[in-house]
Design an enzyme around this catalytic site. Structure first.
Site, PDB file in Angstrom:
ATOM      1  N   LYS A 186       0.746  -1.062  -0.014  1.00  0.00           N
ATOM      2  CA  LYS A 186       0.147  -0.050   0.040  1.00  0.00           C
ATOM      3  C   LYS A 186       0.961   1.422  -0.056  1.00  0.00           C
ATOM      4  O   LYS A 186       2.090   1.091   0.074  1.00  0.00           O
ATOM      5  CB  LYS A 186      -1.166  -0.070   1.276  1.00  0.00           C
ATOM      6  CG  LYS A 186      -1.719  -1.298   1.145  1.00  0.00           C
ATOM      7  CD  LYS A 186      -2.940  -0.986  -0.028  1.00  0.00           C
ATOM      8  CE  LYS A 186      -3.429  -2.328  -0.476  1.00  0.00           C
ATOM      9  NZ  LYS A 186      -4.751  -2.894   0.403  1.00  0.00           N
TER      10      LYS A 186
HETATM   11  C1  LIG Z   1      -5.770  -3.958   0.637  1.00  0.00           C
HETATM   12  C2  LIG Z   1      -7.216  -3.597   0.820  1.00  0.00           C
HETATM   13  C3  LIG Z   1      -7.978  -3.935   1.730  1.00  0.00           C
HETATM   14  C4  LIG Z   1      -7.528  -4.964   2.866  1.00  0.00           C
HETATM   15  O1  LIG Z   1      -6.164  -4.594   3.590  1.00  0.00           O
HETATM   16  P1  LIG Z   1      -5.339  -5.743   4.534  1.00  0.00           P
HETATM   17  O2  LIG Z   1      -4.505  -4.696   5.031  1.00  0.00           O
HETATM   18  O3  LIG Z   1      -4.852  -6.449   3.342  1.00  0.00           O
HETATM   19  O4  LIG Z   1      -6.389  -6.450   5.183  1.00  0.00           O
HETATM   20  C5  LIG Z   1      -9.253  -3.485   1.951  1.00  0.00           C
HETATM   21  N1  LIG Z   1      -9.847  -3.046   0.906  1.00  0.00           N
HETATM   22  C6  LIG Z   1      -9.319  -2.801  -0.212  1.00  0.00           C
HETATM   23  C7  LIG Z   1      -9.852  -2.262  -1.291  1.00  0.00           C
HETATM   24  C8  LIG Z   1      -7.632  -3.142  -0.580  1.00  0.00           C
HETATM   25  O5  LIG Z   1      -6.957  -2.661  -1.396  1.00  0.00           O
END
Ligand SMILES: *Cc1c(COP(=O)(O)O)cnc(C)c1O
Length: 374
Positions: A186
């Site tokens: 991210k």
């Molecule tokens: C990455 C992501 C999540 C979940 O995040 P995690 O930290 O992997 O649990 C939720 N929603 C979206 C749109 C994402 O891209």
């Protein structure tokens, strides 16, 4: 083919600062969620989002789940979200026992088609969950209007859009709660981790209480009035997060500059062969993933292998929720044509903040070569 380079889709950028804060954290012995690191990270990130309170969690998924639970969403409720999203958005709703109601994607922004939301409202609707896909904000004004008309809550799934703006306002601050992920790919990372931001102190307190087993207040520690969760972030993660916060503006501008360079280099293919990623007049896209649509979906696997043979990692778009084996049996009755279409045509190109202009040029040249090949 001789592979001279390896260009990952989205690698984290970590440095000395992360090491320094981690070391400080370990030396201080504050390695659980207690101690100063978590609160400091929450304050910094909440402020960055233009909100007042931050509540960290151990993932973006648990942040979404916690927000839904704290807002009282459960069995008998309905929550509206886009079918074109990453699976965690709907899973968080599923965990609560609420029913997820899908809407199609908007052909221009790839986010939820906001004009389709009002048709999905029933007496059971409790919330709308817009998802700012690939870093481009959802058109929020129509959602806010519907929400206030029907008394609905808004939970922004902002996991892919740290720092994105809608009409000048930062995402995460546009609804009741904004949920973020700090997974390693991210925009900023804590390895694994998440955070909810909100302007509502009572809601923040409730989320803090529920994320840590709903321990009793007023002297009776091991006394539980609600079903709590083990969703806390550690200080080790928050220490990395604090270091990442010092470079967040830089990481976002690097992504935006990379997107501009891609747009310039790929412009000649635009319309004829591919569609470049959106940026609406009212939007600041932070390009978590620089994404393109191929006009001919049958080219998708070919271009992905072509790029892979040249050391370039790519990804397909998300498969829409109504196509997922786990959810499809419940959502077969309706068609979601735009989501199906973009899901077949889309790919993410390398997008990490750590890439160089030279990397972007190399990827772009290989995309151009693919279309020149016969
Ligand atoms: C990455 C992501 C999540 C979940 O995040 P995690 O930290 O992997 O649990 C939720 N929603 C979206 C749109 C994402 O891209």
């Amino acid at each position: 083919m001789l592979q001279t380079r390896k260009i990952p889709i989205c690698a984290p950028v970590l440095g000395e600062r992360e090491l320094e804060y981690l070391t400080k954290c370990i030396r201080s012995s504050w390695i659980s969620s207690l101690g100063p690191f978590v609160g400091e990270f929450e304050d910094k990130f909440a402020h960055f989002c233009g909100t007042r309170f931050g509540v960290t969690t151990n993932s973006g998924t648990t942040a979404l789940h916690l927000a839904l639970v704290a807002l009282g969403i459960g069995r008998g409720s309905e929550v509206i979200l886009p079918t074109f999203t990453m699976i965690a958005s709907i899973n968080a709703i599923e965990y609560t026992g609420a029913k997820a109601i899908l809407v199609d994607a908007d052909p221009e922004t790839w986010n939820m088609d906001v004009s389709a939301v009002h048709k999905k409202i029933t007496g059971k609707t409790k919330a709308i969950m817009p998802v700012h896909i690939y870093g481009h904000p959802t058109d929020m004004d129509p959602i806010a209007e519907i929400a206030s008309e029907h008394g609905l809550r808004i939970i922004e799934d902002a996991a892919e859009a740290h720092g994105a703006r809608y009409k000048g306002r930062t995402v995460g601050s546009l609804g009741d709660v904004g949920s973020f992920s700090f997974y390693s790919n991210k925009i900023i990372t804590t390895g694994e981790g998440g955070m909810n931001v909100t302007k509502d102190q009572e809601l923040a307190d409730k989320m803090r209480w529920l994320r840590a087993h709903a321990f009793g207040r007023g002297g009776k520690h091991f006394w539980h009035e609600a079903l709590g969760y083990g969703y806390r972030m550690t200080s080790l993660q928050a220490a990395v997060g604090l270091a990442q916060m010092e470079r967040i503006d830089d990481m976002i501008s690097r992504r935006i500059n990379h997107a501009r360079l891609y747009n310039k280099l790929l412009e000649n293919l635009s319309h004829d062969k591919i569609i470049l990623p959106p940026e609406m007049k009212w939007a600041k896209n932070v390009y978590w993933m620089y994404s393109i649509l191929l006009n001919d979906p049958s080219e998708r696997d070919n271009i992905m292998s072509w790029l892979s043979e040249r050391g370039i990692e790519t990804r397909t778009f998300f498969y829409p929720i109504h196509r997922q084996p786990y959810y499809a049996p419940r959502y077969g009755g309706e068609s979601y044509e735009v989501a199906d279409d973009i899901s077949r045509r889309g790919i993410n190109l390398p997008s990490g903040s750590g890439l160089t202009d030279d990397d972007i040029s190399y990827v772009s040249e290989n995309v151009l070569d693919f279309f020149k090949r016969n």
